[in-house]
Design a protein around this motif. Structure first.
Motif, PDB file in Angstrom:
ATOM      1  N   LEU A 154       0.827  -1.209   0.000  1.00 52.39           N
ATOM      2  CA  LEU A 154       0.000   0.000   0.000  1.00 52.39           C
ATOM      3  C   LEU A 154       0.866   1.266   0.000  1.00 52.39           C
ATOM      4  O   LEU A 154       0.508   2.270  -0.622  1.00 52.39           O
ATOM      5  CB  LEU A 154      -0.957  -0.015   1.192  1.00 52.39           C
ATOM      6  CG  LEU A 154      -2.079  -1.072   1.082  1.00 52.39           C
ATOM      7  CD1 LEU A 154      -2.880  -1.138   2.371  1.00 52.39           C
ATOM      8  CD2 LEU A 154      -2.998  -0.772  -0.104  1.00 52.39           C
ATOM      9  N   THR A 155       1.988   1.225   0.694  1.00 54.17           N
ATOM     10  CA  THR A 155       2.911   2.361   0.624  1.00 54.17           C
ATOM     11  C   THR A 155       3.450   2.542  -0.787  1.00 54.17           C
ATOM     12  O   THR A 155       3.572   3.658  -1.296  1.00 54.17           O
ATOM     13  CB  THR A 155       4.073   2.170   1.623  1.00 54.17           C
ATOM     14  OG1 THR A 155       3.655   2.637   2.912  1.00 54.17           O
ATOM     15  CG2 THR A 155       5.295   2.987   1.231  1.00 54.17           C
ATOM     16  N   ARG A 156       3.755   1.435  -1.447  1.00 56.47           N
ATOM     17  CA  ARG A 156       4.211   1.515  -2.841  1.00 56.47           C
ATOM     18  C   ARG A 156       3.109   2.041  -3.747  1.00 56.47           C
ATOM     19  O   ARG A 156       3.351   2.809  -4.676  1.00 56.47           O
ATOM     20  CB  ARG A 156       4.677   0.143  -3.333  1.00 56.47           C
ATOM     21  CG  ARG A 156       5.811  -0.459  -2.544  1.00 56.47           C
ATOM     22  CD  ARG A 156       7.097   0.284  -2.711  1.00 56.47           C
ATOM     23  NE  ARG A 156       7.694   0.119  -4.035  1.00 56.47           N
ATOM     24  CZ  ARG A 156       8.878   0.596  -4.369  1.00 56.47           C
ATOM     25  NH1 ARG A 156       9.582   1.295  -3.480  1.00 56.47           N
ATOM     26  NH2 ARG A 156       9.373   0.411  -5.576  1.00 56.47           N
ATOM     27  N   ALA A 157       1.862   1.614  -3.464  1.00 54.24           N
ATOM     28  CA  ALA A 157       0.721   2.107  -4.245  1.00 54.24           C
ATOM     29  C   ALA A 157       0.587   3.617  -4.093  1.00 54.24           C
ATOM     30  O   ALA A 157       0.384   4.338  -5.076  1.00 54.24           O
ATOM     31  CB  ALA A 157      -0.558   1.404  -3.792  1.00 54.24           C
ATOM     32  N   TYR A 158       0.724   4.106  -2.867  1.00 55.92           N
ATOM     33  CA  TYR A 158       0.611   5.544  -2.629  1.00 55.92           C
ATOM     34  C   TYR A 158       1.735   6.302  -3.347  1.00 55.92           C
ATOM     35  O   TYR A 158       1.519   7.386  -3.884  1.00 55.92           O
ATOM     36  CB  TYR A 158       0.659   5.849  -1.131  1.00 55.92           C
ATOM     37  CG  TYR A 158       0.536   7.324  -0.833  1.00 55.92           C
ATOM     38  CD1 TYR A 158      -0.653   7.997  -1.074  1.00 55.92           C
ATOM     39  CD2 TYR A 158       1.614   8.050  -0.341  1.00 55.92           C
ATOM     40  CE1 TYR A 158      -0.766   9.361  -0.833  1.00 55.92           C
ATOM     41  CE2 TYR A 158       1.508   9.406  -0.089  1.00 55.92           C
ATOM     42  CZ  TYR A 158       0.319  10.059  -0.334  1.00 55.92           C
ATOM     43  OH  TYR A 158       0.210  11.400  -0.107  1.00 55.92           O
ATOM     44  N   ARG A 159       2.909   5.716  -3.371  1.00 56.57           N
ATOM     45  CA  ARG A 159       4.032   6.355  -4.051  1.00 56.57           C
ATOM     46  C   ARG A 159       3.693   6.634  -5.523  1.00 56.57           C
ATOM     47  O   ARG A 159       4.049   7.687  -6.071  1.00 56.57           O
ATOM     48  CB  ARG A 159       5.277   5.466  -3.933  1.00 56.57           C
ATOM     49  CG  ARG A 159       6.543   6.024  -4.588  1.00 56.57           C
ATOM     50  CD  ARG A 159       6.833   5.260  -5.867  1.00 56.57           C
ATOM     51  NE  ARG A 159       7.970   5.848  -6.560  1.00 56.57           N
ATOM     52  CZ  ARG A 159       7.866   6.868  -7.406  1.00 56.57           C
ATOM     53  NH1 ARG A 159       6.691   7.424  -7.634  1.00 56.57           N
ATOM     54  NH2 ARG A 159       8.930   7.341  -8.033  1.00 56.57           N
TER      55      ARG A 159
END
Length: 241
Positions: A154-159
């Motif tokens: 999810l952090t990668r998605a937000y990035r």
């Protein structure tokens, strides 16, 4: 040189090793392998807190073995919610699959968009992720939902949602609705565990905002506003006198 005793589970029994103090846990594991148990198996890489390969748990908390210095009585375990290959070595392929579930990459790349230093600053912290998967191991949601996409992806998605070169974030936002942003409990264990200072909890909150802006709502609050329907038999009927 002073010695400290550390413990770990091997072959379903607790094993105690005496290692030199004033060295990192990773160095201590190599010492064990060279002098006490050649079969001890663990993941290791750069030894500089860059590759994230040596992440494991000490006394129930995630650490990078190359950065942690063991203390007397420490209990060493492999990362949680991973398939254990042997001793402290785990299989990370399942976790990497969550990146595919989240579709965490650029889908409609706009080559003409030039990022400014301010644009780069918006995703700089998320880009520091070394994929050590400590946040995945610390997340309590996996104890009840193994299909959860998880803080790591999810952090990668937000990035990539925040990347101005992405012309449409629909693919990513659509992909993180089921077993994604709404399943997080916002406990913050992922943020505590991250060795690079990334805040996945806040990234998930921001993804929830992005989801609402694209028409999604929290399925846990689907009853809406107004007077709840308690059923025909609740209270009294004034028409009966």
């Amino acid at each position: 040189m002073d010695k400290v005793l550390i413990k770990m589970m091997q072959n379903d029994k607790e094993t105690i090793y005496k290692v030199s103090s004033k060295q990192t846990l990773l160095a201590a594991l190599y010492e064990i392998k060279e002098t006490q148990n050649a079969s001890l198996t663990f993941n290791a890489g750069c030894r500089a807190s860059v590759c994230g390969t040596c992440a494991m748990r000490v006394n129930g908390r995630e650490v990078l073995a190359c950065a942690y210095k063991p203390k007397e009585g420490d209990f060493i375990e492999p990362l949680a919610y991973h398939t254990k290959v042997r001793d402290l070595k785990v299989d990370k392929r399942t976790t990497l699959d969550t990146l595919v579930k989240a579709k965490a990459w650029l889908h409609h790349y706009n080559e003409t968009t030039q990022l400014t230093p301010k644009d780069e600053y918006l995703t700089e912290r998320q880009s520091d992720c070394i994929m050590c998967e400590s946040c995945y191991s610390a997340c309590p949601v996996f104890a009840v939902n193994s299909n959860f996409i998880g803080p790591f992806a999810l952090t990668r998605a937000y990035r990539y949602v925040e990347d101005r070169r992405e012309k449409s974030t629909t693919y990513i936002i659509d992909a993180i609705q089921n077993n994604g942003v709404w399943d997080c409990t916002l406990c913050g264990e992922c943020t505590i565990a991250c060795p690079k200072g990334i805040d996945p909890k806040n990234d998930i909150v921001m993804l929830r905002t992005k989801s609402v802006q694209q028409g999604y709502s929290d399925p846990n609050f689907s009853f809406g506003f107004g007077t709840p329907d308690f059923g025909r038999d609740f209270g009294f009927d004034p028409s009966t006198g």
